[in-house]
Design an enzyme around this catalytic site. Sequence first.
Site, PDB file in Angstrom:
ATOM      1  N   HIS A   1      -4.239   1.520   7.891  1.00 40.64           N
ATOM      2  CA  HIS A   1      -2.866   2.036   7.921  1.00 40.64           C
ATOM      3  C   HIS A   1      -2.728   3.212   6.932  1.00 40.64           C
ATOM      4  O   HIS A   1      -2.135   4.245   7.267  1.00 40.64           O
ATOM      5  CB  HIS A   1      -1.925   0.876   7.561  1.00 40.64           C
ATOM      6  CG  HIS A   1      -0.482   1.217   7.424  1.00 40.64           C
ATOM      7  ND1 HIS A   1       0.488   0.724   8.289  1.00 40.64           N
ATOM      8  CD2 HIS A   1       0.187   1.971   6.511  1.00 40.64           C
ATOM      9  CE1 HIS A   1       1.675   1.185   7.905  1.00 40.64           C
ATOM     10  NE2 HIS A   1       1.523   1.939   6.827  1.00 40.64           N
ATOM     11  N   GLU A   2      -3.288   3.052   5.727  1.00 35.49           N
ATOM     12  CA  GLU A   2      -3.150   4.099   4.695  1.00 35.49           C
ATOM     13  C   GLU A   2      -3.983   5.336   5.040  1.00 35.49           C
ATOM     14  O   GLU A   2      -3.545   6.473   4.820  1.00 35.49           O
ATOM     15  CB  GLU A   2      -3.551   3.569   3.315  1.00 35.49           C
ATOM     16  CG  GLU A   2      -2.799   2.334   2.828  1.00 35.49           C
ATOM     17  CD  GLU A   2      -1.295   2.436   2.930  1.00 35.49           C
ATOM     18  OE1 GLU A   2      -0.761   3.557   3.009  1.00 35.49           O
ATOM     19  OE2 GLU A   2      -0.642   1.382   2.963  1.00 35.49           O
TER      20      GLU A   2
ATOM     21  N   GLN B   1       2.977   9.954   1.814  1.00 38.82           N
ATOM     22  CA  GLN B   1       4.314   9.364   1.862  1.00 38.82           C
ATOM     23  C   GLN B   1       5.205   9.840   0.720  1.00 38.82           C
ATOM     24  O   GLN B   1       6.429   9.744   0.809  1.00 38.82           O
ATOM     25  CB  GLN B   1       4.215   7.832   1.813  1.00 38.82           C
ATOM     26  CG  GLN B   1       3.601   7.226   3.062  1.00 38.82           C
ATOM     27  CD  GLN B   1       3.483   5.733   2.933  1.00 38.82           C
ATOM     28  OE1 GLN B   1       2.528   5.217   2.345  1.00 38.82           O
ATOM     29  NE2 GLN B   1       4.450   5.001   3.465  1.00 38.82           N
TER      30      GLN B   1
ATOM     31  N   GLY C   1       0.839  -1.195   0.000  1.00 35.87           N
ATOM     32  CA  GLY C   1       0.000   0.000   0.000  1.00 35.87           C
ATOM     33  C   GLY C   1       0.870   1.239   0.000  1.00 35.87           C
ATOM     34  O   GLY C   1       2.060   1.172   0.324  1.00 35.87           O
TER      35      GLY C   1
ATOM     36  N   HIS D   1      -2.199   7.476   7.360  1.00 38.53           N
ATOM     37  CA  HIS D   1      -1.199   8.335   6.702  1.00 38.53           C
ATOM     38  C   HIS D   1      -1.821   9.649   6.250  1.00 38.53           C
ATOM     39  O   HIS D   1      -1.235  10.716   6.403  1.00 38.53           O
ATOM     40  CB  HIS D   1      -0.602   7.635   5.476  1.00 38.53           C
ATOM     41  CG  HIS D   1       0.542   6.718   5.762  1.00 38.53           C
ATOM     42  ND1 HIS D   1       1.689   7.132   6.398  1.00 38.53           N
ATOM     43  CD2 HIS D   1       0.738   5.404   5.473  1.00 38.53           C
ATOM     44  CE1 HIS D   1       2.538   6.110   6.487  1.00 38.53           C
ATOM     45  NE2 HIS D   1       1.983   5.042   5.933  1.00 38.53           N
TER      46      HIS D   1
ATOM     47  N   CYS E   1       6.108  -0.330   7.528  1.00 39.40           N
ATOM     48  CA  CYS E   1       5.734   0.856   6.746  1.00 39.40           C
ATOM     49  C   CYS E   1       6.929   1.274   5.910  1.00 39.40           C
ATOM     50  O   CYS E   1       8.060   1.284   6.405  1.00 39.40           O
ATOM     51  CB  CYS E   1       5.325   1.991   7.689  1.00 39.40           C
ATOM     52  SG  CYS E   1       4.862   3.507   6.830  1.00 39.40           S
ATOM     53  N   LEU E   2       6.685   1.633   4.677  1.00 41.51           N
ATOM     54  CA  LEU E   2       7.769   2.080   3.795  1.00 41.51           C
ATOM     55  C   LEU E   2       8.411   3.362   4.315  1.00 41.51           C
ATOM     56  O   LEU E   2       9.559   3.647   3.996  1.00 41.51           O
ATOM     57  CB  LEU E   2       7.233   2.290   2.368  1.00 41.51           C
ATOM     58  CG  LEU E   2       6.729   1.016   1.668  1.00 41.51           C
ATOM     59  CD1 LEU E   2       6.057   1.374   0.352  1.00 41.51           C
ATOM     60  CD2 LEU E   2       7.865   0.028   1.445  1.00 41.51           C
TER      61      LEU E   2
HETATM   62  O1  GNR Z   1       4.094  -2.685   2.567  1.00 43.73           O
HETATM   63  C1  GNR Z   1       3.472  -2.537   3.622  1.00 43.73           C
HETATM   64  N1  GNR Z   1       3.194  -3.632   4.380  1.00 43.73           N
HETATM   65  C2  GNR Z   1       2.326  -3.615   5.468  1.00 43.73           C
HETATM   66  C3  GNR Z   1       2.317  -4.723   6.294  1.00 43.73           C
HETATM   67  C4  GNR Z   1       1.470  -4.774   7.385  1.00 43.73           C
HETATM   68  C5  GNR Z   1       0.629  -3.716   7.638  1.00 43.73           C
HETATM   69  C6  GNR Z   1       0.634  -2.603   6.824  1.00 43.73           C
HETATM   70  C7  GNR Z   1       1.476  -2.555   5.746  1.00 43.73           C
HETATM   71  S1  GNR Z   1       1.462  -1.171   4.693  1.00 43.73           S
HETATM   72  C8  GNR Z   1       3.085  -1.190   4.077  1.00 43.73           C
HETATM   73  C9  GNR Z   1       3.254  -0.142   2.989  1.00 43.73           C
HETATM   74  C10 GNR Z   1       3.094   1.233   3.589  1.00 43.73           C
HETATM   75  O2  GNR Z   1       3.888   1.755   4.304  1.00 43.73           O
HETATM   76  N2  GNR Z   1       1.962   1.841   3.333  1.00 43.73           N
HETATM   77  O3  GNR Z   1       1.706   3.032   3.890  1.00 43.73           O
HETATM   78 NI    NI Z   2       2.872   3.080   5.711  1.00 39.73          NI
END
Ligand code: GNR
Ligand code: NI
Length: 186
Positions: free
Chosen positions: A133-134, A51, A46, A137, A91-92
């Site tokens: 999660h997104e 980001q 995601g 952000h 998270c990236l």
């Molecule tokens: O790549 C991602 N893996 C992930 C694994 C578990 C819970 C959430 C994520 S999202 C993350 C990519 C990212 O940072 N998206 O904002």
């Molecule tokens: Ni993230």
Amino acid sequence: MAILDILIFPDPRLRQKARPVEQVDDQVRRLVDDMLETMYAAPGIGLAATQVDVQRQVIVIDVSEGHDSPLCFINPRIVAREGTEQMDEGCLSVPGFFETVTRADRVTIEALDRDGNPFRLEADGLLSVCMQHEIDHLDGKLFVDHISILKRQRIRHKLEKQRKERQHAESARAREAAAEPRRSAI
Ligand code: GNR
Ligand code: NI
């Protein structure tokens, strides 16, 4: 298409709130395509516009095993949530760290698709976690806000140290490159 730079925690720009998209036009669709390319290249499941330093409510997700089911959500809203569950999240923007986060088990999302048409989606499992999660952000929140202050500070200090080391290496490279012509001129 282009691969965009991903901001790294604790960059203050990750704390900005994304504005809604007023019109889903070609510019927004280009952003979606660039975000998908960036997400697949990372690789991640995601990515939120925040980001990549675009303060707009745009999210891309692909939780499929074949990485062949891209989803895009514009102006997403959680309209219902049910139950709780725990999952290890990464998270990236927080590279190299994984922590257990408690979130809603199932969510219902309303959003616009890449043609600007509204749709509704019920999600559970990994998709539910990723959606939450997104959307965090877009509100300037990160998964590290859901863990203890101690763990968050430890992660922040390690990533700040890495950033300083990276900057030092970069300026050393720049100094060397600047010195090169003088040396060859002798
Ligand atoms: O790549 C991602 N893996 C992930 C694994 C578990 C819970 C959430 C994520 S999202 C993350 C990519 C990212 O940072 N998206 O904002
Ligand atoms: Ni993230």
